[in-house]
Design an enzyme around this catalytic site. Structure first.
Site, short mmCIF file in Angstrom:
data_model
loop_
_atom_site.label_atom_id
_atom_site.label_comp_id
_atom_site.label_asym_id
_atom_site.label_seq_id
_atom_site.Cartn_x
_atom_site.Cartn_y
_atom_site.Cartn_z
N HIS A 197 10.47 39.69 21.95
CA HIS A 197 9.77 39.55 20.67
C HIS A 197 10.66 40.21 19.61
O HIS A 197 10.36 41.31 19.13
CB HIS A 197 8.40 40.20 20.72
CG HIS A 197 7.41 39.48 21.57
ND1 HIS A 197 6.55 38.52 21.07
CD2 HIS A 197 7.16 39.56 22.90
CE1 HIS A 197 5.79 38.05 22.07
NE2 HIS A 197 6.16 38.67 23.19
N LYS A 237 9.12 41.45 16.22
CA LYS A 237 8.31 42.67 16.20
C LYS A 237 9.14 43.94 16.40
O LYS A 237 8.64 45.05 16.15
CB LYS A 237 7.25 42.61 17.30
CG LYS A 237 6.17 41.55 17.14
CD LYS A 237 5.07 41.82 18.17
CE LYS A 237 3.97 40.79 18.10
NZ LYS A 237 4.25 39.63 18.96
N GLU A 264 -2.43 38.12 30.75
CA GLU A 264 -2.03 39.51 30.55
C GLU A 264 -3.30 40.36 30.49
O GLU A 264 -3.72 40.84 29.45
CB GLU A 264 -1.20 39.66 29.27
CG GLU A 264 -0.50 40.99 29.16
CD GLU A 264 0.40 41.07 27.95
OE1 GLU A 264 1.08 42.11 27.78
OE2 GLU A 264 0.45 40.11 27.15
#
Length: 454
Positions: A78, A81, A232
Site C-alpha cells: 500500500h 498509505k 482479514e
C-alpha cells in the site's frame, strides 16, 4: 558482464551450495554455467573490493560465493498509505480503527503528498532488492471524485517515473459499501488511464457476495485481473473466499484472481479449512500472506489464547496453491513498522508459520521471488538464459545465513545498470577483535549435508 562464483539457491536441483558463472548481455542473461568449484579468473574484480567504478571491458566480477536471487517481487503493498502514521494514528491497533481513521484523513492529503510517500516507499523497497511491486490504492469515491482520483493520478506518475528501476502494478480498491453505478464507471475510467487491475475487500461489506459479483462483472468488461483483500478477520465464519472461488470457476477466471490475507482460515479447525483450501486449488486462485501486518492487527479483541491471523501458509502451499509473502503496509495506521525488505518479511513468515527446515527456507525464498512473479504475470523473470538480468546479490553464502543475518550489504542490478553498491565490510576498531573476527569468519559456513552424511 560476467559474474563468477555465485550461489543461486533457486536453480532446480540446487540446495544453495553450488557455484555458477552467470553471463549477461544487453540486459538479459545469456548463459548460466555450473562450476565444479571456485574459479579464479584473471582480471575479475572482487565484489567486496569494488568501489562502484566500472572496470574496463570485459566486465568481470568475482562474487566470492555470495547468494544471488532474481529481483524480489512484492505482491501486496500500500504505497499510497506509507509513512502516513504521523498524520493518522490508531490507538486501539485494530483493523477497524485503521480503516476508519485513514478514510477520514485521506481528503487532507494532496496529490503531491501521496506521490512523495509512494516514491519514498518504492525506492526503499528497491534499495533492498525489489524489482516489481503490486500496490493497492485507496479509492475513496464516497469522499468525492477528486479524493479518489488524486491517489490514482499520483500513482500513475510514480509508476512512470520509476519504470526504469522497478515495475509497479496499480490496483485501486473499490469501496465495498459504495458500489454504485458511478463508482463502477469511475473504476472503469482508471483502467483506461492505465491501472493494471482492480481490487476490493468484500469481507468488509454488508453484502459481500453482491459486491464480489459486481467486481467480477467489471473485470469481465475490462479484461483485467482481480486482487481481493480476503477474509482479514479472526472470525472463522467469514468465508468470502468460497464465493470468490466459485465465481472464478463459473466465469473462467482461473489464474487471474488473487486472494490476500486469508486470516480467518487460521481461526478454523482443520476440518473446516481443508475443503476451502481444496476449493481454492480447484479454482486456480493465487494467494498472498501478509505476516507482518496481520501479526500486528489480528487478535486485538482476544484474551488468551490470542489468534494471530497469519494464514495457513504451509497447508495452502501443500495444496499447490501458489502463495507468496509480501510487505503490505509501511509506517501507517495499519502497520507502524516495516521497511519494504522482503527478506525481513520472509523471516517473519518463518517464525509465524514454523518454516525453519532447510527445505522450508528455500520455499520462503521462492515466496519472495518466483511465486509472486507468477502472481504478477511477469514475463522473462528468473535466472535463465533469455530472462531479464534483474537481481540482488547478498553478503551471505547459504539460505540459512541469509535468513539469519538479513545482510544489509546488497548489490542491486536492474536490466543494464547497478542501482545499489554495497559499502566495504565494516571493521572493528580494536585490532584484537578484528583478528578474532577474521579467524571466526574464515570458517566454512556452507556444508553439503549429503556429503557430510556419506
Amino acid at each position: 558482464m560476467v559474474l563468477y562464483n555465485v550461489r543461486v539457491p533457486l536453480l532446480d536441483g540446487d540446495g544453495g551450495g553450488g557455484l555458477y558463472t552467470l553471463e549477461a548481455e544487453n540486459g538479459k542473461w545469456s548463459a548460466v554455467i555450473p562450476q565444479s568449484g571456485f574459479v579464479h579468473p584473471p582480471g575479475a574484480v572482487p565484489l567486496d573490493a569494488w568501489d562502484g567504478r566500472m572496470p574496463e571491458p570485459p566486465v568481470r566480477f568475482d562474487a566470492g560465493g555470495k547468494i544471488l536471487l532474481p529481483g524480489l517481487v512484492d505482491a501486496h503493498m500500500h504505497l499510497d498509505k506509507s509513512f502516513s502514521l504521523p498524520y493518522v494514528g490508531n490507538a486501539s491497533g485494530t483493523l477497524e480503527e485503521a480503516v476508519h481513521n485513514y478514510a477520514e484523513a485521506c481528503p487532507s492529503f494532496s496529490k503531491d503528498t501521496i506521490r512523495q510517500r509512494m516514491l519514498r516507499a518504492a525506492l526503499l523497497a528497491v534499495s533492498y532488492g525489489t524489482s516489481a511491486i503490486r500496490t493497492h490504492l485507496d479509492f475513496h469515491v464516497e469522499k468525492g471524485r477528486d479524493v479518489a482520483m488524486r491517489t490514482v493520478e499520483a500513482a500513475l506518475e510514480v509508476k512512470e517515473a520509476l519504470k526504469p528501476y522497478v515495475t509497479i502494478q496499480l490496483f485501486p480498491l473499490i469501496p465495498q459499501n459504495h458500489i454504485t453505478p458511478g463508482t463502477m464507471e469511475l473504476a472503469e475510467e482508471t483502467i483506461r488511464m492505465g491501472v493494471d487491475g482492480i481490487g476490493a475487500a468484500p469481507h468488509l461489506s454488508d453484502d459481500p457476495n453482491t459486491g464480489i459479483d459486481r467486481i467480477f462483472r467489471l473485470a469481465e468488461r475490462t479484461g483485467c485481473p482481480v486482487d481481493f483483500h480476503t477474509d482479514e478477520s479472526d472470525d472463522p465464519a467469514v468465508r468470502t473466499v468460497v464465493h470468490i472461488a466459485r465465481r472464478t470457476m463459473e466465469l473462467g477466471f482461473s489464474g487471474r484472481v488473487t486472494v490476500g490475507h486469508l486470516c480467518s482460515l487460521a481461526a478454523m479447525s482443520d476440518e473446516e479449512a481443508e475443503p476451502i483450501i481444496r476449493l481454492m486449488a480447484e479454482a486456480g486462485l493465487k494467494a498472498v500472506s501478509l505476516p507482518g501486518a496481520n501479526l500486528y492487527l489480528q487478535g486485538r479483541h482476544d484474551r488468551y489464547p490470542v489468534r494471530r491471523g497469519v494464514t495457513r501458509i504451509r497447508d495452502i502451499a501443500a495444496a499447490s496453491v501458489p502463495i507468496a509473502v509480501a510487505s503490505d503496509n509501511i509506517h501507517d495506521p495499519f502497520h507502524p513498522f516495516g521497511r519494504g525488505d522482503l527478506l525481513l518479511i520472509a523471516l517473519i513468515a518463518a517464525y509465524a508459520a514454523h518454516l525453519g527446515s532447510p527445505s522450508d527456507m528455500r520455499k520462503l525464498l521462492r515466496m519472495i521471488t518466483v511465486v509472486p512473479a507468477g502472481i504478477l504475470g511477469l514475463a522473462d523473470y528468473g535466472v535463465r538464459a533469455g530472462c531479464r538480468a534483474d537481481f540482488v546479490i547478498f553478503d551471505a553464502d547459504s539460505p540459512e545465513m541469509l535468513l539469519t543475518l538479513l545482510p544489509e550489504r546488497r548489490w542491486v542490478y536492474r536490466g543494464d545498470r547497478w542501482l545499489r553498491i554495497a559499502a566495504p565490510p565494516a571493521g572493528w576498531s580494536e585490532a584484537a577483535l578484528q583478528r578474532y573476527w577474521d579467524e571466526a569468519a574464515s570458517l566454512p559456513v556452507w556444508i553439503n549435508r549429503e556429503e557430510k552424511a556419506g
